[in-house]
Motif scaffolding. Sequence first.
Motif, mmCIF file in Angstrom:
data_model
loop_
_atom_site.group_PDB
_atom_site.id
_atom_site.type_symbol
_atom_site.label_atom_id
_atom_site.label_comp_id
_atom_site.label_asym_id
_atom_site.label_seq_id
_atom_site.Cartn_x
_atom_site.Cartn_y
_atom_site.Cartn_z
ATOM 1 N N PRO A 1 7.876 6.694 4.961
ATOM 2 C CA PRO A 1 6.433 6.516 5.096
ATOM 3 C C PRO A 1 5.808 7.498 6.086
ATOM 4 C CG PRO A 1 7.613 4.677 6.102
ATOM 5 C CD PRO A 1 8.624 5.481 5.350
ATOM 6 N N PHE B 1 0.874 -1.172 0.000
ATOM 7 C CA PHE B 1 0.000 0.000 0.000
ATOM 8 C C PHE B 1 0.905 1.214 0.000
ATOM 9 C CE2 PHE B 1 0.146 1.759 4.450
ATOM 10 C CZ PHE B 1 1.030 0.841 5.004
ATOM 11 N N TYR C 1 10.908 8.989 8.824
ATOM 12 C CA TYR C 1 11.510 8.495 7.574
ATOM 13 C C TYR C 1 10.404 8.383 6.534
ATOM 14 C CZ TYR C 1 10.033 3.544 8.190
ATOM 15 O OH TYR C 1 9.318 2.379 8.310
ATOM 16 N N MET D 1 0.813 -6.986 6.513
ATOM 17 C CA MET D 1 2.051 -7.426 5.870
ATOM 18 C C MET D 1 1.831 -8.793 5.211
ATOM 19 S SD MET D 1 4.143 -5.105 6.133
ATOM 20 C CE MET D 1 4.692 -3.683 7.071
ATOM 21 N N ASP E 1 -1.465 0.858 10.643
ATOM 22 C CA ASP E 1 -0.183 0.323 11.136
ATOM 23 C C ASP E 1 -0.138 0.331 12.673
ATOM 24 O OD1 ASP E 1 1.632 0.768 8.347
ATOM 25 O OD2 ASP E 1 0.007 2.180 8.658
#
Length: 368
Positions: free
Chosen positions: A151, A121, A149, A282, A231
């Motif tokens: 994402p 994604f 970072y 994942m 997430d």
Amino acid sequence: MAQDNVFKIGLVLPMTGQQATTGRQIEAAARLYMAQNGDTVAGKKVQLIVKDDTSLPDQTRRLAQELIVNDKVNVLAGMGITPSALAVAPLATQSKTPLVVMAAATSSITEASPFVVRTSFTLPQASVALADWAPKNGIKTVVSLVSDYGPGIDAEKFFNARMVNNGGKVIEALRVPMRNPDFAPFLQKVRDLKPDALFVFVPSGAGAAVMKQFSERGMDKAGIKLIGTGDVTDDDQLNDMGDGVLGVVTSHHYSAAHPSELNKKFVDAFQKANKNLRPNFMAVGGYDGMRVIYEALRSTKGAGGGEALVAAMKGQIFESPRGKIYIDAQTRDVVQDIYLRKVEKKDGQLFNVEFDVIKDVKDPGKAK
Ligand code: DHB
């Protein structure tokens, strides 16, 4: 069997270290796909070679180089974090090896090589739906808190811009180190700023620590809601997060509670094969990545050149455990439904229960 009759997939993943759950989930999903679909495709014996990069991009590059030169892999896959995917992209280009990105989710990765195809994604894709939902649901002011970072920066940029566009206010944008973050001082700051909500992106595996400290500091009791991309309420950890996580709203492309027949079968089979481990987003990226590779091998009739394989990956459309998806033929990125979900208890277990859907979302990071 002669070497010519073998089709090798070099799966480079973090199997140890901070992102180890990503590796465990993706390897398990790839093996499940092979167990369900056999290991012979178009007359070739499919061989999976798994390497542990410990999520250090220098290791990812070294292992990918060895897989290309020594093992002569037909496809590279995996890529647990963005820096790993970006480290390998130039090697994919030079060697004309397809690179199927199953986890890493910074928008720009597909632009780093014409050999990248993504089945995970993108953070812009997951973030904008939540920024459309929030202002309509009593959240006018936010602070964003992201891993510092690729994402995280994508999530911050796309969530915050969309909030402002929708008439909301971003009081502050905070970034925490990607490695071994200590969330405490950042959460203290958020408490003092008192936004309606804290928007969070942290990579898979870090969500439980954020949730724990958020609850311990009584942020919710102080009237601050936690929202984020999925997430943070990662299915790999969600059930152990405790009731403090109940009611948290996130947006994402996959929930283990997605109510389709295909997903129920996927979750059951995955749990049976993996001591009851619940598959997360994942796993679905790994499972679908294997499907994309298998079908490309089948439609090229086992011929297996890198350019032909990538061409055969473009435009693939199929039903995934997450819902219908396709690989955009122009961008080689995944197009998929994005769901709004709320953490609820079902049969004594915590799940991300989907309550709304935005269909066929392309990566907004490429809309320019
Ligand atoms: C990335 C890693 C993650 O664990 C995640 O949940 C999202 C993105 C990444 O590095 O791209």
